[in-house]
Design a protein around this motif. Structure first.
Motif, PDB file in Angstrom:
ATOM      1  N   ASP A  43       7.315   4.366  -4.828  1.00 39.26           N
ATOM      2  CA  ASP A  43       6.029   3.919  -4.234  1.00 39.26           C
ATOM      3  C   ASP A  43       4.841   4.552  -4.951  1.00 39.26           C
ATOM      4  N   VAL A  44       4.945   5.862  -5.178  1.00 33.02           N
ATOM      5  CA  VAL A  44       3.837   6.588  -5.815  1.00 33.02           C
ATOM      6  C   VAL A  44       3.626   6.077  -7.247  1.00 33.02           C
ATOM      7  N   LEU A  45       4.727   5.862  -7.958  1.00 31.58           N
ATOM      8  CA  LEU A  45       4.593   5.380  -9.346  1.00 31.58           C
ATOM      9  C   LEU A  45       4.003   3.969  -9.379  1.00 31.58           C
ATOM     10  N   LEU A  46       4.429   3.117  -8.469  1.00 33.20           N
ATOM     11  CA  LEU A  46       3.851   1.760  -8.422  1.00 33.20           C
ATOM     12  C   LEU A  46       2.364   1.828  -8.064  1.00 33.20           C
ATOM     13  N   ALA A  47       2.031   2.695  -7.097  1.00 32.14           N
ATOM     14  CA  ALA A  47       0.623   2.819  -6.693  1.00 32.14           C
ATOM     15  C   ALA A  47      -0.238   3.302  -7.857  1.00 32.14           C
TER      16      ALA A  47
ATOM     17  N   PHE B  10       9.441  -1.596 -12.188  1.00 31.00           N
ATOM     18  CA  PHE B  10       8.187  -0.905 -12.479  1.00 31.00           C
ATOM     19  C   PHE B  10       7.630  -1.366 -13.832  1.00 31.00           C
ATOM     20  N   VAL B  95       3.337  -1.844  -1.829  1.00 33.37           N
ATOM     21  CA  VAL B  95       2.346  -0.779  -1.945  1.00 33.37           C
ATOM     22  C   VAL B  95       1.110  -1.251  -2.742  1.00 33.37           C
ATOM     23  N   GLN B  99      -2.846  -1.901  -1.447  1.00 32.06           N
ATOM     24  CA  GLN B  99      -4.036  -1.388  -2.156  1.00 32.06           C
ATOM     25  C   GLN B  99      -5.046  -2.504  -2.397  1.00 32.06           C
ATOM     26  N   ALA B 137       2.214   6.972   0.391  1.00 29.54           N
ATOM     27  CA  ALA B 137       1.816   7.280  -0.988  1.00 29.54           C
ATOM     28  C   ALA B 137       0.335   6.990  -1.237  1.00 29.54           C
TER      29      ALA B 137
END
Lengths: 78, 387
Positions: A43-47, B10, B95, B99, B137
């Motif tokens: 999640d953090v990497l995608l964000a 990703f 996520v 945003q 996150a």
């Protein structure tokens, strides 16, 4: 796949691997269960893909991950 | 252990976003340019706008436009919200979708604050925050939304809530290495103190910010010098006021912020009048007022005009003061501004006509009109004695 697209994807993969290791180290310190850690790291990497004005992205990732972990622990608290 | 599926997802997302950013460059501006603003809502259905890249582009255009043309910025933000809300739930990772939607609503909240719709802006920020629910996150994104909420709360004079949020957000920004927003939080704290008329404390807060932050961009520096100049005007520290206001103008010029320059020039005009040079103040403020009018900023033009009216009364040019006060009433009426403001201006005009108005009454009316931004239902009461 065009050469530029391939380059972006290779770079992204390398970044993912390096930053995953960075955040996995933080997860170990925080004693997060592996499955949760992997989900939060993802999640953090995608964000981070939408963060374009942060100078020190590694510091940003660690802070974002720590905040996500705090929230996880807070939600599990009885 | 790295999950290869996640890694590939990703990398593919990173590639897709870069492609969308490249495609959006130029396209978004062209679509907005070629479409009359009244038809922009229909653009939300346009495939070329239904991407993360296009939304980021709209966000950049919004940021560039907000202080120059808030009404135009509001239209951009409304379009961005429509686009973001129209994206399919599986169009992006959850996520990222959160945003995109949260920032679109956050921008709309900012635009609504700039056009004086503070209650609506708070609703927009609440919606933005809801979009981030369940995403641990996104603490940084949440802080950006809540920082903006704090700014709107200040407009509604909910100072304690605002201060609490600012302190909380400053911690999050510092944790994330976001120096620019740490500075903006410090500035907002200073503004809050100014609103409480604690000018000396506010100025000290700004000076501390200048001393403690190494890398400040031009916009932040300009805002800090503007604020120090404003406090110094109130503290009758003329030399400090002039130096800081001029420095702010020079910085705003470098980053092409014409409306901010006008606001600083308004401060300089007030400085001339407070120093006792009313004629210099009048000469300085007239072109500033014209420029506000030219940009369709009738309320700001009216506030500027009232500074001139007060100065005209100070130098005994009562007829000119009366004519200008009546002109401002007409402008407010034509622009459809708050009828209470028009009533207060009418009261002032009548008092001047009756040769019964002191400059203190002008300040009374000016402060009342400014207070309507946060309390639009407030009744006017002449608290300053007439001449």
């Amino acid at each position: 796949m065009l050469p530029l697209q391939h380059e972006i994807e290779s770079t992204a993969s390398a970044l993912y691997e390096r930053r995953f290791a960075l955040l996995a180290g933080v997860a170990a310190q925080l004693e997060l269960p592996d499955e949760i850690a992997e989900t939060l790291i993802d999640d953090v990497l995608l964000a981070s893909l939408t963060q374009r004005s942060i100078e020190d992205l590694d510091a940003w990732l660690v802070a974002a991950f720590r905040a996500a972990a705090r929230r996880y622990f807070a939600e599990r608290r009885p | 252990m790295i999950d290869r599926v996640r890694l590939e997802h990703f990398a593919a997302t990173a590639r897709r976003l870069e492609q969308e950013r490249a495609a959006a460059a130029g396209t978004v501006e062209r679509l907005l340019r070629e479409t009359p603003r009244a038809d922009w809502p229909a653009l939300a259905e346009h495939a070329q706008l239904q991407t993360c890249g296009a939304l980021e582009r709209l966000g950049n255009l919004f940021a560039d436009t907000l202080t120059k043309d808030p009404v135009h910025a509001n239209a951009i933000a409304e379009l961005a919200v429509a686009v973001a809300e129209g994206l399919a739930p599986d169009s992006y990772p959850a996520v990222i979708l959160a945003q995109l939607r949260a920032h679109a609503w956050k921008d709309l909240g900012k635009a609504l604050r700039f056009v004086g719709r503070n209650h609506d802006s708070i609703s927009a920020f609440d919606t933005a925050e809801q979009k981030l629910d369940g995403h641990g996150a996104l603490a940084h994104d949440r802080a950006i939304v809540r920082f903006n909420l704090a700014m709107s709360l200040q407009e509604l004079e909910r100072f304690n809530e605002s201060l609490k949020l600012l302190v909380e957000c400053k911690h999050v920004f510092r944790d994330h290495g976001d120096t620019r927003n740490v500075v903006l939080c410090g500035l907002a704290e200073g503004v809050l103190l100014q609103r409480l008329c604690r000018f000396r404390e506010a100025r000290e807060r700004y000076l501390l910010l200048l001393a403690s932050t190494r890398e400040l961009d031009h916009e932040s520096l300009a805002a800090i010098h503007h604020a120090i100049g404003f406090c110094s005007v109130e503290l009758d520290d003329d030399a400090d006021a002039e130096a800081n206001l001029l420095h702010a103008i020079s910085l705003y010029r470098r980053i092409a912020q014409p409306i901010q320059i006008l606001n600083v020039e308004l401060g300089r005009g007030r400085l001339f009048i407070r120093k006792g040079d009313a004629n210099a103040g009048i000469a300085h403020l007239r072109p500033v007022r014209r420029e506000f009018l030219r940009k369709g900023m009738h309320e700001e033009a009216g506030i500027c005009g009232l500074e001139i009216v007060g100065a005209l009364l100070l130098v005994g040019r009562t007829s000119a003061a009366e004519a200008l006060a009546r002109k401002i009433v007409r402008e407010f009426t034509l622009a459809g501004l708050n009828t209470r403001a028009i009533t207060a201006l009418g009261y002032l005009s009548e008092a001047i006509t009756a040769r019964n108005a002191a400059p203190g009454l002008v300040r009374n009316v000016r402060d009342y009109i400014l207070s309507l931004r946060t309390k639009p239902e407030r009744e006017f009461r002449a608290t300053h004695p007439t001449a």
